[in-house]
Structure formats: structure tokens, C-alpha cells
Enzyme design. Structure first.
Site, mmCIF file in Angstrom:
data_model
loop_
_atom_site.group_PDB
_atom_site.id
_atom_site.type_symbol
_atom_site.label_atom_id
_atom_site.label_comp_id
_atom_site.label_asym_id
_atom_site.label_seq_id
_atom_site.Cartn_x
_atom_site.Cartn_y
_atom_site.Cartn_z
ATOM 1 N N HIS A 1 0.854 -1.196 0.000
ATOM 2 C CA HIS A 1 0.000 0.000 0.000
ATOM 3 C C HIS A 1 0.887 1.242 0.000
ATOM 4 O O HIS A 1 1.954 1.254 0.624
ATOM 5 C CB HIS A 1 -0.916 -0.011 1.229
ATOM 6 N N GLU B 1 -3.967 1.940 -7.294
ATOM 7 C CA GLU B 1 -4.310 3.065 -6.431
ATOM 8 C C GLU B 1 -3.366 4.229 -6.695
ATOM 9 O O GLU B 1 -2.276 4.297 -6.105
ATOM 10 C CB GLU B 1 -4.169 2.659 -4.959
#
Ligand code: PGA
Length: 248
Positions: A91, A161
Site C-alpha cells: 500500500h 491506487e
């Protein structure tokens, strides 16, 4: 649709966590929807153990090693023991704290060796007119896919993302056209590492400022399999709206 709710550190009480889990259980009954909750490690242990519902669980991170003198680390085996099936890896909020592509690869390998499905996050910090951001994504994918064997490659879920779109408002999220371009690009890169039929089966998610006003439009705009949702997934009412919007 695969909906992964990344609670980050937004949910800091077990009462709040239990309430969201209860909401997720009812939403998981919707047709064509797989809900995966990613609570903190503490709440993962509380909620996932003994879970018999249709909701699945993910860890927000995983240790690069499987055991030993690793103060503060949570290993794949520990995560697996909670009953979790997924681990979010790479992430951007972890990468911002020093996680590079080599570490991300090791974590993906750890997850796979423990029977966890890695949700590999990739995303560029900014866009430019020369298309360097495409190369950036290619490099992040290459770091993992060039090392894994064909069977392992097929098990990875990808979450695109873009860093510039995380934690903002829907107005600053990606446009449908840009999302479509990027998801198609990711699928093209995947075809370099696996046969076309296998590449089509890889689940590709989008994450970054998803809310109830843009989720449907983005779902329809690009060949995606679901969403990785942060802030909007932590309010039961909003989460319900999000899941309803994309369920059949
Ligand atoms: P956001 O976060 O939905 O709050 O933008 C998404 C993510 O970082 O996974």
C-alpha cells in the site's frame, strides 16, 4: 465485484469494528459481491477468528519473514491463523515508510507461502504528459511478476491506487477515461507474464477516493473486478450505499 474495505487506522474501537462487521455480513449476502474487510491486526484477531459468515478478511500488511527476532512484526502464519484469506501488500502508505519493490516482492512471496492471497497495490505519485507514469506501474508490476512462477502469478490480486487520488474527495478521484486507460494498460502488462486467458482472470481493483457518488460510474468505465476502499468504507451507512451501488 470484490469490495475490499481498508479500515487503515480509522477504526480504533472494537465496538466500531463489530458494528461495521455486522453491516458487512448483511451486505455480503448481495448477489455477485464478495466483501473483504481489512481491519487493524488487533481487530483482525477479534473479528476473523471463528467467522462463519460470507465476509472474508485481509491483513493490511504482512511481515517479510516467517519467524524469528522481528519485534513488532506480524507473520503470514499468524495472519492465516486468524482465518484471514488475504493480505494487502505494498500500500502506498507503507511504501511511503520505506517499503520498496524488493520488500513488496518478499511480502508477496510470504503471503503466497502461507496460503494468503496477496492484494498487490501499485500506483503512481503523479501524472505527466510523457507517459512516465505508465512505466512506473510497469516497474512495480515487473518487480513481482517477473519473479513469481506462473501458478503464483495467477493468485495475485492487483489494486491500482494512484497516490494522488488517495484520501481525497470524489472530485479529485480518477476520471472514468483515465481509469479505463490504466486498467487496460495493466492488463496488457499482465499478458507479458502469462497467457492471455490467465491474464483475463487476474482480479484488478481500483482504489482512491471512492465514494457513493463515483463508484458506479467507475465500475462501468473500465474492466475492473472491484474496489479497494478506505475512508468511505468505515461508515456503515456509506459502506452500504457503496456495496448496493455495484451489486447486481
Ligand atoms: P481512500 O483510500 O478510499 O480513503 O482514498 C483508499 C486506499 O488507500 O486504499
Amino acid at each position: 465485484m470484490l469490495i475490499v474495505a481498508n479500515w487503515k487506522a480509522y477504526i480504533d474501537s472494537s465496538a466500531q469494528a463489530a458494528k461495521l462487521f455486522a453491516t458487512a455480513k448483511t451486505l455480503a449476502l448481495f448477489k455477485g459481491t464478495q466483501i473483504v474487510l481489512a481491519p487493524s491486526f488487533v481487530h483482525l484477531g477479534l473479528l476473523s477468528k471463528g467467522n462463519r459468515s460470507k465476509v472474508a478478511f485481509a491483513a493490511q500488511d504482512i511481515s517479510i519473514a516467517n519467524m524469528g527476532a522481528l519485534t513488532g512484526e506480524v507473520t503470514g502464519q499468524m495472519i492465516r491463523e486468524t482465518g484471514a484469506l488475504y493480505a494487502i501488500i505494498g500500500h502506498s502508505e507503507r511504501r511511503a515508510r520505506g517499503e520498496d519493490n524488493d520488500i513488496v516482492l518478499e511480502k508477496v512471496q510470504q503471503a503466497l507461502s502461507c496460503g494468503l492471497t496477496p492484494i498487490l497495490c501499485v500506483g503512481e505519485a503523479e501524472r505527466d504528459e510523457d507517459g512516465h507514469y505508465l512505466n512506473f506501474i510497469r516497474t512495480e508490476l515487473h518487480a513481482v511478476f517477473s519473479v513469481l512462477n506462473p501458478k503464483e502469478r495467477a493468485k495475485v490480486v492487483i489494486a491500482y491506487e494512484p497516490i494522488w487520488a488517495i484520501g481525497k474527495s470524489a472530485a479529485e478521484a480518477i476520471t472514468p477515461t483515465d481509469l479505463n486507460e490504466m486498467i487496460r494498460y495493466i492488463r496488457k502488462v499482465l499478458r507479458e507474464y502469462m497467457p492471455e486467458a490467465a491474464s483475463k482472470k487476474v482480479q484488478v481493483l481500483y482504489g482512491g477516493s471512492i465514494d457513493a457518488t463515483n463508484i458506479k460510474e467507475l465500475q462501468e468505465a473500465a474492466p475492473i473486478d472491484g474496489f479497494l476502499i478506505g475512508r468511505a468504507s468505515t461508515d456503515p451507512k456509506t459502506f452500504r450505499l457503496l456495496v448496493k451501488a455495484v451489486s447486481v
